[in-house]
Structures are given as C-alpha cells and as structure tokens.
Design a protein around this motif. Structure first.
Motif, short mmCIF file in Angstrom:
data_model
loop_
_atom_site.label_atom_id
_atom_site.label_comp_id
_atom_site.label_asym_id
_atom_site.label_seq_id
_atom_site.Cartn_x
_atom_site.Cartn_y
_atom_site.Cartn_z
N THR A 84 0.83 -1.21 0.00
CA THR A 84 0.00 0.00 0.00
C THR A 84 0.86 1.26 0.00
N LEU A 85 1.92 1.26 0.81
CA LEU A 85 2.82 2.41 0.84
C LEU A 85 3.55 2.59 -0.48
N ILE A 86 3.98 1.49 -1.09
CA ILE A 86 4.66 1.57 -2.38
C ILE A 86 3.71 2.14 -3.44
N GLY A 87 2.46 1.68 -3.42
CA GLY A 87 1.48 2.21 -4.36
C GLY A 87 1.24 3.69 -4.17
N ALA A 88 1.20 4.13 -2.90
CA ALA A 88 1.00 5.56 -2.62
C ALA A 88 2.20 6.38 -3.08
N LEU A 89 3.40 5.84 -2.88
CA LEU A 89 4.61 6.58 -3.29
C LEU A 89 4.73 6.67 -4.81
N THR A 90 4.42 5.59 -5.51
CA THR A 90 4.55 5.60 -6.97
C THR A 90 3.47 6.46 -7.63
N ALA A 91 2.43 6.81 -6.89
CA ALA A 91 1.39 7.67 -7.46
C ALA A 91 1.86 9.12 -7.55
N GLY A 92 2.90 9.47 -6.79
CA GLY A 92 3.42 10.83 -6.81
C GLY A 92 4.42 11.04 -7.93
N LEU A 93 4.82 12.29 -8.10
CA LEU A 93 5.74 12.65 -9.17
C LEU A 93 7.10 11.99 -8.98
N MET A 94 7.63 12.05 -7.76
CA MET A 94 8.93 11.44 -7.49
C MET A 94 8.87 9.93 -7.66
N GLY A 95 7.79 9.33 -7.21
CA GLY A 95 7.66 7.88 -7.34
C GLY A 95 7.61 7.44 -8.79
N ARG A 96 6.88 8.18 -9.62
CA ARG A 96 6.81 7.83 -11.05
C ARG A 96 8.18 7.97 -11.71
N TRP A 97 8.93 8.98 -11.28
CA TRP A 97 10.28 9.16 -11.84
C TRP A 97 11.18 7.99 -11.47
N VAL A 98 11.07 7.52 -10.23
CA VAL A 98 11.88 6.38 -9.79
C VAL A 98 11.50 5.13 -10.58
N VAL A 99 10.20 4.93 -10.80
CA VAL A 99 9.75 3.75 -11.55
C VAL A 99 10.25 3.80 -12.98
N ARG A 100 10.14 4.97 -13.62
CA ARG A 100 10.60 5.10 -15.01
C ARG A 100 12.11 4.88 -15.11
N THR A 101 12.84 5.39 -14.13
CA THR A 101 14.29 5.19 -14.13
C THR A 101 14.64 3.71 -13.99
N GLY A 102 13.94 3.04 -13.08
CA GLY A 102 14.18 1.61 -12.90
C GLY A 102 13.83 0.81 -14.14
N GLU A 103 12.75 1.18 -14.82
CA GLU A 103 12.36 0.47 -16.04
C GLU A 103 13.37 0.69 -17.15
N ARG A 104 13.92 1.89 -17.24
CA ARG A 104 14.94 2.15 -18.27
C ARG A 104 16.18 1.28 -18.02
N ILE A 105 16.53 1.11 -16.76
CA ILE A 105 17.69 0.27 -16.44
C ILE A 105 17.40 -1.19 -16.80
N LEU A 106 16.19 -1.66 -16.47
CA LEU A 106 15.83 -3.05 -16.77
C LEU A 106 15.74 -3.29 -18.27
N ASN A 107 15.30 -2.28 -19.02
CA ASN A 107 15.16 -2.44 -20.47
C ASN A 107 16.51 -2.57 -21.18
N ARG A 108 17.58 -2.27 -20.49
CA ARG A 108 18.91 -2.41 -21.08
C ARG A 108 19.52 -3.78 -20.82
N MET A 109 18.84 -4.59 -20.02
CA MET A 109 19.33 -5.93 -19.73
C MET A 109 18.63 -6.92 -20.65
N PRO A 110 19.36 -7.64 -21.48
CA PRO A 110 18.75 -8.48 -22.52
C PRO A 110 17.72 -9.48 -22.01
N VAL A 111 18.09 -10.33 -21.06
CA VAL A 111 17.18 -11.38 -20.59
C VAL A 111 16.14 -10.82 -19.64
N VAL A 112 16.59 -10.01 -18.70
CA VAL A 112 15.68 -9.44 -17.70
C VAL A 112 14.61 -8.58 -18.37
#
Length: 255
Positions: A84-112
């Motif tokens: 619940t706390l993670i969902g509340a944090l990701t709903a904010g501007l900072m949380g969305r930025w963290v999620v997008r940054t993490g996804e960009r890092i994961l998208n650079r890993m071939p298998v992951v």
C-alpha cells in the motif's frame, strides 16, 4: 417364539440404523471437508508469506522479538502495508520518476528485459479495471468437432495472428482439469465461440471438479429448450483446400 420376534426386530433395526449412520457420516463430511480444506489452504498461505516476509523485518522492529509467542499473519500484514505504501509513493511525481528510471535500467538488460516486460504486461492486462480478460466463460469445440470444452476469453486477437486469419478471432485460454492454472492458448473465430451465461467463478468450479459441480441453467425455460449449437453447425461453413502445399480451412463465404 418371543425370542425369534425380538431377534427379527433387532435385525430390522440394525439394517435401518446402518444406512442412517452412513448418511449422517456423509452429511457431516460434506459440511466439514470444504471448511477444513479451506482453512488448511488459508493457513498454508499465511505461513508461507510469514516465512518469507517476517525475516526481512529488522530484529528491533519485529514484535515477535519481545513476545514469548509468534504472531500468525504478521508477515501478511507487513506485506499489505508495504504494498500500500509503495502504491502511494509511486502515485506521486517522485515515485513515477523512480519507476521510469528503474524500467529504463531493466530495459537495457537483454534477458531481464523480456521477462519483466512480459510479466508487467500480464499483470496490467489482468488487473486493469477496464480489462475483459477472464471475465467471460465460453464454449468451444475442442479438440475436434462434436466435443465441447469450456474456455475463457482473454482478449481480441491482434497483430500477425489476426492478420493471417480470415475471420475475426479471439484469444481463448483453455484450462485443464483439475489444475486450471495450466492450459492452452487458442485463437478461435469469434463466430464459433458460444458465450455462456454462467459466471467465470462457476465455470472454474466446474473445470476444477471435473464436471461434478455443475451450475444451474438460469436462462428462461424457453431458451433452455432451444439448443443453438451442434457438432455440425460449422461443418458446412468450411472447405479444405491446398494453398502452397499446406492444407488450410477457408470460409465458403464470398469475400
């Protein structure tokens, strides 16, 4: 004479008593078995989550450190609060930025990248409020004409599969019995799919039980007496011909 009468009456009473005891036993079993199995499964899930989540809590913040007994469900409660706390944090501007940054890092890993994108798409499709995945039970002919199976529509076929087929097709998940988590993905023409009035939950129960649990037909009496499909319904619609030395089914309708 009196002894024979008493003996015969005792035999008759015993014959009546045994079926009654058997009936009472089965009635008690039918009442307690579902409750007991449900309680065992719930207890197993709670213990499984506790064993994985509770050790992650620091010792000084773990209530079990200061108590002489363990707290069943503590891990489940911590998991619920954390999500619940993670969902509340990701709903904010900072949380969305963290999620997008993490996804960009994961998208650079071939298998992951492939694993993450597939899992994310599945969860987004199933949990989306407007999603129609697994919200309709249908009847299809499988594995051959004349044999029917229950399936679940997971969406409308798109992309290359739809472009290669003549008719509009839908994605259908065909579960297996008694484990509905495994099954087959079928692409079936929409016109050959028979929608069912039973709910998805009722259809799942029927699949798991192997047909032992059959939901009632809630349609009107008039509709119940009018079958709409048979094994030969679609036989006249298709002809078999060869194209590029590969047999395919082609509709007789003029395009």
């Amino acid at each position: 004479m009196v002894r024979q009468k008493l003996k015969s009456s005792g035999t008759v009473s015993a014959k009546k008593l045994i079926p009654r005891i058997r009936r009472y036993f089965l009635a008690g079993f039918l009442v307690t078995a579902p409750l007991g199995i449900t309680a065992l499964i719930a207890w197993w899930i709670i213990n499984f989550i506790d064993e994985w989540v509770t050790p992650l809590v620091p010792t000084k913040y773990n209530p079990e450190t200061y108590l002489p007994f363990s707290l069943p469900g503590l891990g489940l409660l911590i998991l619920f609060i954390s999500l619940t706390l993670i969902g509340a944090l990701t709903a904010g501007l900072m949380g969305r930025w963290v999620v997008r940054t993490g996804e960009r890092i994961l998208n650079r890993m071939p298998v992951v990248r492939s694993v993450y994108s597939a899992i994310k798409q599945i969860f987004e499709t199933i949990l989306a409020q407007q999603s129609n995945a697994f919200r309709e039970a249908v009847l299809i002919e499988y594995p051959r004409r004349g044999i029917w199976a229950i399936g679940f529509i997971t969406g409308t076929t798109k992309g290359e599969v739809q472009n290669l087929t003549l008719e509009e097709t839908v994605n259908i998940f065909l579960p297996t019995t008694p484990n509905p988590t495994s099954g087959f993905l079928l692409f079936v023409p929409r016109e050959e799919v028979v929608p069912l009035d039973m709910s998805v939950e009722e259809a799942v129960k029927m699949v798991i039980s192997g047909g032992i649990v059959t939901p009632p037909d809630r349609r009107s009496t008039e509709k119940q007496q009018q079958p709409i499909v048979s094994s030969g319904t679609y036989e006249e619609m298709d002809i078999l011909r060869e194209k590029d030395k590969a047999p395919i089914l082609v509709s007789k309708r003029k395009i």
